[in-house]
Design a protein around this motif. Structure first.
Motif, PDB file in Angstrom:
ATOM      1  N   ILE A 160       0.763  -1.199   0.124  1.00  0.00           N
ATOM      2  CA  ILE A 160      -0.103  -0.009  -0.003  1.00  0.00           C
ATOM      3  C   ILE A 160       1.125   1.171   0.036  1.00  0.00           C
ATOM      4  O   ILE A 160       0.695   2.222  -0.766  1.00  0.00           O
ATOM      5  CB  ILE A 160      -0.776  -0.199   1.313  1.00  0.00           C
ATOM      6  N   TYR A 161       1.854   1.235   0.664  1.00  0.00           N
ATOM      7  CA  TYR A 161       2.905   2.316   0.855  1.00  0.00           C
ATOM      8  C   TYR A 161       3.389   2.494  -0.667  1.00  0.00           C
ATOM      9  O   TYR A 161       3.274   3.730  -1.240  1.00  0.00           O
ATOM     10  CB  TYR A 161       4.073   2.112   1.683  1.00  0.00           C
ATOM     11  N   ALA A 162       3.820   1.324  -1.208  1.00  0.00           N
ATOM     12  CA  ALA A 162       4.436   1.539  -2.625  1.00  0.00           C
ATOM     13  C   ALA A 162       3.267   2.237  -3.693  1.00  0.00           C
ATOM     14  O   ALA A 162       3.510   2.993  -4.625  1.00  0.00           O
ATOM     15  CB  ALA A 162       4.718   0.208  -3.285  1.00  0.00           C
ATOM     16  N   LEU A 163       2.050   1.631  -3.703  1.00  0.00           N
ATOM     17  CA  LEU A 163       0.930   2.361  -4.443  1.00  0.00           C
ATOM     18  C   LEU A 163       0.864   3.717  -4.042  1.00  0.00           C
ATOM     19  O   LEU A 163       0.428   4.611  -5.022  1.00  0.00           O
ATOM     20  CB  LEU A 163      -0.494   1.492  -4.266  1.00  0.00           C
ATOM     21  N   SER A 164       0.571   4.193  -2.788  1.00  0.00           N
ATOM     22  CA  SER A 164       0.405   5.595  -2.532  1.00  0.00           C
ATOM     23  C   SER A 164       1.721   6.300  -3.175  1.00  0.00           C
ATOM     24  O   SER A 164       1.368   7.630  -3.670  1.00  0.00           O
ATOM     25  CB  SER A 164       0.538   5.504  -0.955  1.00  0.00           C
ATOM     26  N   SER A 165       2.893   6.027  -3.209  1.00  0.00           N
ATOM     27  CA  SER A 165       3.772   6.727  -3.635  1.00  0.00           C
ATOM     28  C   SER A 165       3.756   6.690  -5.093  1.00  0.00           C
ATOM     29  O   SER A 165       4.175   7.608  -5.738  1.00  0.00           O
ATOM     30  CB  SER A 165       5.412   6.195  -3.108  1.00  0.00           C
TER      31      SER A 165
END
Length: 213
Positions: A160-165
């Motif tokens: 989710i962190y990767a998607l957010s970034s």
């Protein structure tokens, strides 16, 4: 001549110490001695590996059948720290490291999947070149699948962190995200520059139990 060696040569000439009349060296001002001397130039001076060399070596360890999980995770930790710098993050493409990094999202070990997502998130944060590469490699659907089905909480959190970034302020990635999201999420175009809209999607991904999306 290697560009870094050329820069190092210029630096050494510019910063060579002049001599006093008695033959002793005149020390350069403290604030000038290290000016423009990059880590890669220092490594070249002392014969050590460049940061690009370290990145490639880490990836070799990550894909080596001879390396155990402990050493792979050490290599991943080093790799993540290296790509915190935007220059190294942008070096992933010319070094051919994007494809092997994305492949590790499918690794059988949850910790390897976690680190792969973590490194991707670090590389694409506020970095349009890297965000674009993630779209080209069609990695957004893989990260969405991790965010909605990954049984390991830590790995899921990093996806989710990767998607957010990946989607913030980069519309092509946001468009791919909207297409890949399961039922119950926005189906119309979402503005990648609308931070509240982005946060809303990410919060829902975090709060929705795996398998119920």
């Amino acid at each position: 001549m290697d560009p870094s060696m050329n820069k190092l040569l210029k630096w050494s000439v510019q910063n060579s110490q002049p001599q006093n009349g008695d033959g002793t060296a005149v020390a350069p001002p403290a604030n000038e001695a290290g000016r423009n001397l990059t880590p890669d130039m220092i490594n070249a001076l002392f014969g050590g590996p460049t940061e690009a060399d370290l990145m490639k070596a880490a990836m070799e360890v990550l894909h080596s059948d001879e390396s155990d999980l402990e050493n792979k995770l050490i290599a991943f930790d080093n790799f993540e720290q290296l790509i915190e710098g935007i220059d190294n993050a942008n070096n992933l493409e010319p070094l051919g490291l994007w494809t092997p990094l994305v492949k590790l999202l499918h690794h059988e070990e949850a910790e390897m999947r976690r680190y792969a997502a973590w490194c991707i998130g670090t590389a694409v944060q506020n970095n349009e070149k890297a965000q674009d590469k993630l779209v080209v490699l069609n990695a957004i659907p893989t990260l969405v699948n991790m965010a909605t089905t990954e049984p390991n909480p830590a790995a899921r959190k990093k996806s989710i962190y990767a998607l957010s970034s990946a989607v913030r302020n980069y519309q092509p990635a946001m468009n791919e995200l909207v297409k890949a999201l399961p039922e119950g999420y926005p189906t119309e175009k979402v503005d990648s520059g609308d931070m509240e809209a982005v946060d809303s999607i990410m919060n829902k991904l975090r709060e929705t139990p795996v398998g119920s999306a």
